[in-house]
Write a protein that holds these residues in place. Structure first.
Motif, PDB file in Angstrom:
ATOM      1  N   MET A  95      10.914  37.675 -14.860  1.00 38.55           N
ATOM      2  CA  MET A  95      10.925  36.662 -15.901  1.00 38.55           C
ATOM      3  C   MET A  95      12.037  36.995 -16.888  1.00 38.55           C
ATOM      4  O   MET A  95      12.039  38.078 -17.480  1.00 38.55           O
ATOM      5  CB  MET A  95       9.568  36.604 -16.623  1.00 38.55           C
ATOM      6  CG  MET A  95       9.443  35.434 -17.590  1.00 38.55           C
ATOM      7  SD  MET A  95       7.770  35.250 -18.240  1.00 38.55           S
ATOM      8  CE  MET A  95       7.639  36.731 -19.255  1.00 38.55           C
ATOM      9  N   SER A  96      12.997  36.099 -17.013  1.00 36.96           N
ATOM     10  CA  SER A  96      14.030  36.223 -18.037  1.00 36.96           C
ATOM     11  C   SER A  96      13.521  35.513 -19.281  1.00 36.96           C
ATOM     12  O   SER A  96      13.422  34.284 -19.302  1.00 36.96           O
ATOM     13  CB  SER A  96      15.344  35.589 -17.566  1.00 36.96           C
ATOM     14  OG  SER A  96      15.867  36.271 -16.457  1.00 36.96           O
ATOM     15  N   ALA A  97      13.173  36.287 -20.301  1.00 36.80           N
ATOM     16  CA  ALA A  97      12.554  35.689 -21.492  1.00 36.80           C
ATOM     17  C   ALA A  97      13.555  34.880 -22.305  1.00 36.80           C
ATOM     18  O   ALA A  97      13.196  33.884 -22.937  1.00 36.80           O
ATOM     19  CB  ALA A  97      11.923  36.778 -22.358  1.00 36.80           C
ATOM     20  N   GLY A  98      14.825  35.325 -22.307  1.00 38.20           N
ATOM     21  CA  GLY A  98      15.873  34.554 -22.954  1.00 38.20           C
ATOM     22  C   GLY A  98      15.560  34.133 -24.376  1.00 38.20           C
ATOM     23  O   GLY A  98      15.128  34.944 -25.198  1.00 38.20           O
ATOM     24  N   LYS A  99      15.743  32.847 -24.654  1.00 39.26           N
ATOM     25  CA  LYS A  99      15.571  32.347 -26.019  1.00 39.26           C
ATOM     26  C   LYS A  99      14.114  32.213 -26.435  1.00 39.26           C
ATOM     27  O   LYS A  99      13.824  31.886 -27.586  1.00 39.26           O
ATOM     28  CB  LYS A  99      16.281  31.006 -26.190  1.00 39.26           C
ATOM     29  CG  LYS A  99      15.739  29.873 -25.338  1.00 39.26           C
ATOM     30  CD  LYS A  99      16.599  28.624 -25.538  1.00 39.26           C
ATOM     31  CE  LYS A  99      16.065  27.451 -24.719  1.00 39.26           C
ATOM     32  NZ  LYS A  99      16.911  26.240 -24.879  1.00 39.26           N
ATOM     33  N   GLY A 100      13.183  32.548 -25.518  1.00 36.58           N
ATOM     34  CA  GLY A 100      11.773  32.595 -25.891  1.00 36.58           C
ATOM     35  C   GLY A 100      10.865  31.987 -24.844  1.00 36.58           C
ATOM     36  O   GLY A 100      11.144  30.908 -24.310  1.00 36.58           O
ATOM     37  N   VAL A 101       9.789  32.701 -24.520  1.00 33.45           N
ATOM     38  CA  VAL A 101       8.817  32.220 -23.543  1.00 33.45           C
ATOM     39  C   VAL A 101       7.431  32.715 -23.937  1.00 33.45           C
ATOM     40  O   VAL A 101       7.287  33.763 -24.579  1.00 33.45           O
ATOM     41  CB  VAL A 101       9.193  32.703 -22.118  1.00 33.45           C
ATOM     42  CG1 VAL A 101       9.058  34.210 -21.989  1.00 33.45           C
ATOM     43  CG2 VAL A 101       8.376  31.997 -21.057  1.00 33.45           C
ATOM     44  N   GLN A 102       6.419  31.947 -23.581  1.00 32.29           N
ATOM     45  CA  GLN A 102       5.023  32.343 -23.780  1.00 32.29           C
ATOM     46  C   GLN A 102       4.386  32.482 -22.401  1.00 32.29           C
ATOM     47  O   GLN A 102       4.567  31.614 -21.540  1.00 32.29           O
ATOM     48  CB  GLN A 102       4.270  31.269 -24.575  1.00 32.29           C
ATOM     49  CG  GLN A 102       4.846  30.963 -25.942  1.00 32.29           C
ATOM     50  CD  GLN A 102       4.104  31.692 -27.049  1.00 32.29           C
ATOM     51  OE1 GLN A 102       3.033  32.240 -26.834  1.00 32.29           O
ATOM     52  NE2 GLN A 102       4.695  31.690 -28.235  1.00 32.29           N
ATOM     53  N   HIS A 103       3.634  33.568 -22.193  1.00 30.04           N
ATOM     54  CA  HIS A 103       2.963  33.692 -20.893  1.00 30.04           C
ATOM     55  C   HIS A 103       1.669  34.485 -21.018  1.00 30.04           C
ATOM     56  O   HIS A 103       1.394  35.127 -22.032  1.00 30.04           O
ATOM     57  CB  HIS A 103       3.899  34.315 -19.860  1.00 30.04           C
ATOM     58  CG  HIS A 103       4.020  35.807 -19.939  1.00 30.04           C
ATOM     59  ND1 HIS A 103       3.980  36.631 -18.837  1.00 30.04           N
ATOM     60  CD2 HIS A 103       4.174  36.643 -21.002  1.00 30.04           C
ATOM     61  CE1 HIS A 103       4.123  37.887 -19.198  1.00 30.04           C
ATOM     62  NE2 HIS A 103       4.244  37.928 -20.501  1.00 30.04           N
ATOM     63  N   SER A 104       0.867  34.398 -19.953  1.00 35.89           N
ATOM     64  CA  SER A 104      -0.397  35.134 -19.843  1.00 35.89           C
ATOM     65  C   SER A 104      -0.421  35.830 -18.490  1.00 35.89           C
ATOM     66  O   SER A 104       0.126  35.323 -17.508  1.00 35.89           O
ATOM     67  CB  SER A 104      -1.595  34.186 -19.933  1.00 35.89           C
ATOM     68  OG  SER A 104      -1.529  33.354 -21.059  1.00 35.89           O
TER      69      SER A 104
END
Length: 240
Positions: A95-104
């Motif tokens: 997962m490339s979080a980059g400018k922002g990501v939400q995950h579970s």
């Protein structure tokens, strides 16, 4: 050749009941000023998660996150449209979080513990568009030979997952009494070697299950197995 040895029992440890976490580098409440990162490798967590438990929705940004399940089933959900995707042993998730990501992330089993490695690598590009991918890698393809799991998105290497960093993550399963030479990509790279299982000799140092060594300032090094062994290599730029 420069080496840094991290024995398994020297890692940070946190027992949260539902989570047994071993930290090779400073993470959460564990802080060791001598173990903050290895080049661009920032986090190497060795986690065991109880059935049906996991991490609720939380954010990441500007980090390359690689997850390698070893036993059990991981389930992943994020705000990019991925809905409880299972990730199994012999699969790798990036997962490339980059400018922002939400995950579970949760243990998708009702009765089996989940064992996994989670790796964070500093990216070489900031605020990229977040992305997710996963891929299965056959165990037969790493029997006494190097299996490449992850490479840079700028490389043309086919068959590997891609991240925003000039890194190479690979794996090998070696038979007892086998010699193997690991060659680094460049003089600016170092490689963090985790003994998933088994017993090996690197630079005359004995490494057993979950022991690790960081190797840098060399073109190559030799590995000698003392028993059947499984190894993970995380090769990264060292100028971090």
């Amino acid at each position: 050749m420069k080496t840094i040895v991290h024995k398994a029992d020297s890692r940070g440890f946190a027992n949260h009941g539902w989570l047994q976490a071993n930290h090779s580098f400073s993470f959460a409440s564990y802080h060791n000023p001598e173990k903050v990162h290895f080049g661009a490798l920032r986090v190497f967590n060795d986690d065991i998660i109880a059935p049906k438990m996991g991490f609720g929705t939380h954010p990441h940004d500007n980090m390359e996150i690689i997850t390698i399940p070893l036993k059990g089933v991981l389930k992943h959900k994020d705000n990019m449209g991925d809905e409880w995707i299972p990730v199994l042993p012999n699969e790798v998730q990036i997962m490339s979080a980059g400018k922002g990501v939400q995950h579970s992330e949760i243990n998708g089993s009702v009765d089996e513990h989940l064992s996994l490695f989670q790796i964070w690598i500093f990216p070489n590009k900031q605020n990229v568009e977040p992305r997710y991918d996963q891929k299965k890698f056959a165990a037969t393809e790493r029997k006494n030979k190097l299996q490449t799991l992850v490479t840079s998105i700028d490389e043309k290497h086919e068959g590997s997952l891609k991240i925003h960093q000039d890194a190479i993550i690979s794996r090998i399963d070696l038979d007892n009494k086998t010699d193997f030479e690991y060659k680094l990509k460049s003089g600016n790279h170092g490689v963090y070697v985790m003994t998933i299982s088994g017993k090996v000799l690197i630079n005359n140092t004995v490494l057993e299950t979950r022991d690790a060594v960081g190797v840098s300032e060399t073109e190559s090094f030799d590995i000698k197995t003392v028993e059947d062994s499984s190894l993970l290599f995380i090769e990264v730029p060292m100028n971090f």
